[in-house]
Every structure is written in C-alpha cells, then in structure tokens.
Design a protein around this motif. Sequence first.
Motif, PDB file in Angstrom:
ATOM      1  N   SER A 125     -46.741  15.474 -17.590  1.00 44.13           N
ATOM      2  CA  SER A 125     -45.853  16.212 -18.504  1.00 44.13           C
ATOM      3  C   SER A 125     -46.596  17.399 -19.111  1.00 44.13           C
ATOM      4  N   TYR A 126     -47.910  17.227 -19.309  1.00 40.24           N
ATOM      5  CA  TYR A 126     -48.746  18.287 -19.890  1.00 40.24           C
ATOM      6  C   TYR A 126     -50.056  18.389 -19.114  1.00 40.24           C
ATOM      7  N   VAL A 127     -50.608  19.593 -19.050  1.00 34.42           N
ATOM      8  CA  VAL A 127     -52.012  19.755 -18.642  1.00 34.42           C
ATOM      9  C   VAL A 127     -52.733  20.420 -19.805  1.00 34.42           C
ATOM     10  N   LEU A 144     -57.376  31.382 -17.628  1.00 37.05           N
ATOM     11  CA  LEU A 144     -56.957  30.127 -16.983  1.00 37.05           C
ATOM     12  C   LEU A 144     -55.509  29.796 -17.364  1.00 37.05           C
ATOM     13  N   ILE A 145     -55.151  30.007 -18.631  1.00 37.40           N
ATOM     14  CA  ILE A 145     -53.758  29.727 -19.039  1.00 37.40           C
ATOM     15  C   ILE A 145     -52.807  30.609 -18.232  1.00 37.40           C
ATOM     16  N   CYS A 161     -48.047  23.638 -20.162  1.00 37.42           N
ATOM     17  CA  CYS A 161     -49.448  24.004 -20.344  1.00 37.42           C
ATOM     18  C   CYS A 161     -49.786  23.899 -21.834  1.00 37.42           C
ATOM     19  N   LEU A 162     -50.693  22.977 -22.148  1.00 37.03           N
ATOM     20  CA  LEU A 162     -51.058  22.668 -23.537  1.00 37.03           C
ATOM     21  C   LEU A 162     -52.474  23.204 -23.791  1.00 37.03           C
ATOM     22  N   ALA A 163     -52.553  24.359 -24.426  1.00 40.02           N
ATOM     23  CA  ALA A 163     -53.867  24.978 -24.644  1.00 40.02           C
ATOM     24  C   ALA A 163     -54.665  24.156 -25.652  1.00 40.02           C
ATOM     25  N   ALA A 164     -55.860  23.708 -25.242  1.00 40.86           N
ATOM     26  CA  ALA A 164     -56.691  22.853 -26.094  1.00 40.86           C
ATOM     27  C   ALA A 164     -58.062  23.484 -26.281  1.00 40.86           C
ATOM     28  N   SER A 165     -58.863  22.846 -27.138  1.00 45.24           N
ATOM     29  CA  SER A 165     -60.179  23.365 -27.476  1.00 45.24           C
ATOM     30  C   SER A 165     -60.056  24.797 -28.014  1.00 45.24           C
ATOM     31  N   HIS A 181     -47.228  26.746 -23.279  1.00 43.94           N
ATOM     32  CA  HIS A 181     -46.048  26.127 -23.896  1.00 43.94           C
ATOM     33  C   HIS A 181     -46.403  25.500 -25.241  1.00 43.94           C
ATOM     34  N   VAL A 182     -47.648  24.998 -25.329  1.00 42.97           N
ATOM     35  CA  VAL A 182     -48.092  24.277 -26.525  1.00 42.97           C
ATOM     36  C   VAL A 182     -49.518  24.729 -26.864  1.00 42.97           C
ATOM     37  N   ALA A 183     -49.810  24.804 -28.154  1.00 43.43           N
ATOM     38  CA  ALA A 183     -51.209  24.998 -28.588  1.00 43.43           C
ATOM     39  C   ALA A 183     -51.555  23.813 -29.472  1.00 43.43           C
ATOM     40  N   THR A 184     -52.674  23.170 -29.189  1.00 45.02           N
ATOM     41  CA  THR A 184     -53.104  22.092 -30.081  1.00 45.02           C
ATOM     42  C   THR A 184     -54.281  22.584 -30.906  1.00 45.02           C
ATOM     43  N   LEU A 185     -54.133  22.511 -32.238  1.00 36.49           N
ATOM     44  CA  LEU A 185     -55.086  23.154 -33.131  1.00 36.49           C
ATOM     45  C   LEU A 185     -55.784  22.162 -34.039  1.00 36.49           C
ATOM     46  N   PRO A 186     -57.090  22.340 -34.223  1.00 38.30           N
ATOM     47  CA  PRO A 186     -57.748  21.585 -35.293  1.00 38.30           C
ATOM     48  C   PRO A 186     -57.171  22.068 -36.631  1.00 38.30           C
TER      49      PRO A 186
END
Length: 218
Positions: A125-127, A144-145, A161-165, A181-186
């Motif tokens: 569902s996500y990378v 890369l994104i 596409c879930l942008a991480a780090s 599609h998604v950003a995961t943020l500290p």
Amino acid sequence: MKFFLDTANIAEIEKAVSWGILDGVTTNPSLMAKAGASNFKEHLKRICDLVEGPVSGEVIGLTPEEMHAQALELASISPYMVIKLPMTVAGLQVCKRLNAENIPVNMTLIFSSAQALLAAKAGASYVSPFIGRLDDISHFGSELIREIITIFDRYGFETQCLAASLRHPLHVVEAALAGAHVATLPWGVLEKLIHHPLTDIGIERFLEDWKKVRPEGW
Ligand code: G3P
C-alpha cells in the motif's frame, strides 16, 4: 498530501491530532524503544485509537514465517494497523501474502526506484523511501521520489509513495514538489513547518496599529 507523524511518543501524537492536520503515524523499533513502549501491542493500540488513521508497526522477524506471524499479531491490534516490512526477499514474499489477506503493507528501507517497483508489484500500500539517509551519502533523496512517482503513474500502481527520514522543513517541501503522496515527519520538523519570522513580525505590527484606533481592545 497526507501528513503522518514519525514517532511513537503519545504526547507528540496528541498535540498533532489537536492541530487537525494529522492523517496517520509511522513507528519503527527504534521509535518504539525511544518512547519506552514496553508493551508494544497496548502502545500501538493507544496510537491507533488516537489517530483513527493508518498506523505503521514494524515486524522484526527475518524469515517469511516469523514476519508473517508477527504481521498477523500486529494486524489484530486494530483495523488501522499497517504492517511495515523491510525491503528483502522475505519482505516481498510476506507483502504478497498479506496483500492477498487484505492486510495493508508499508515496505520500508527503500533506497532505489527498482526496490519501490518491486514493492508495488508485490501489492504494497505504501513504499517508504528514506530521503535523509540518501542525502547523508550524497545522493539526491528527492530525485528518488520523482522516479518512484513517475513509475507508479506510468503503470497505474495504487501504491503510495511515503517520504520518510525527513529531517527539516525543506525536505517536506522537496517531497511535496516531487509528488509524494505522504510525508512522515518527526515532531520537531512538523513544529518547524508552521513558523516564519515574518509572520510573527506581521502579527506584532497589526496589533500595534490596531491599538492606535481601538486602544480599548477589540
Ligand atoms: O521513517 C524513517 C525514519 O524514522 C528514519 O529517520 O532520521 O533515522 O533517517 P532517520
């Protein structure tokens, strides 16, 4: 663009929920340890109840059997659970199997578009491409994104596409411009997104000018 919080810290999640912009949460074993989550199932359940959106929890097994058993345990916590699997052959095999069992997967530790393509083919569902860690070794993480989005669009993959780090606000902007599609943020990065010195100065000036016409207040 969806915003996830990359944390297992309950206080941070509560604050982000109260801001009204939180769509989900991603955790990993390091973040769970940092949050002192000794009972990981209870801890993840608490996060799911707070967020009412996708919450990634990571397996730590290395064989397909171990990974699959842990994935089922995680999935039983809440319908919001998303299973985080590492990008390995075993991870791909389990991703395919969980997809057939209607359990969503977030393939993590993605560092190339070839890996993302494989994960999408296995039904993830996500990378999660790790942008900051690529920048650390002098590769353009945001490039890369862009590659991943181009490939997913071209072949009509529904994988997000879930942008991480992401380490700072510009990483978030780069991820948005590249079409993640998604950003995961500290938490620290989310907090920094809101502030701008000119906004603070602007508010100060408006208040001063307003006092000139209405010294008694509103
Ligand atoms: O979402 C992945 C993230 O937790 C890794 O971040 O800063 O350790 O590369 P970092």
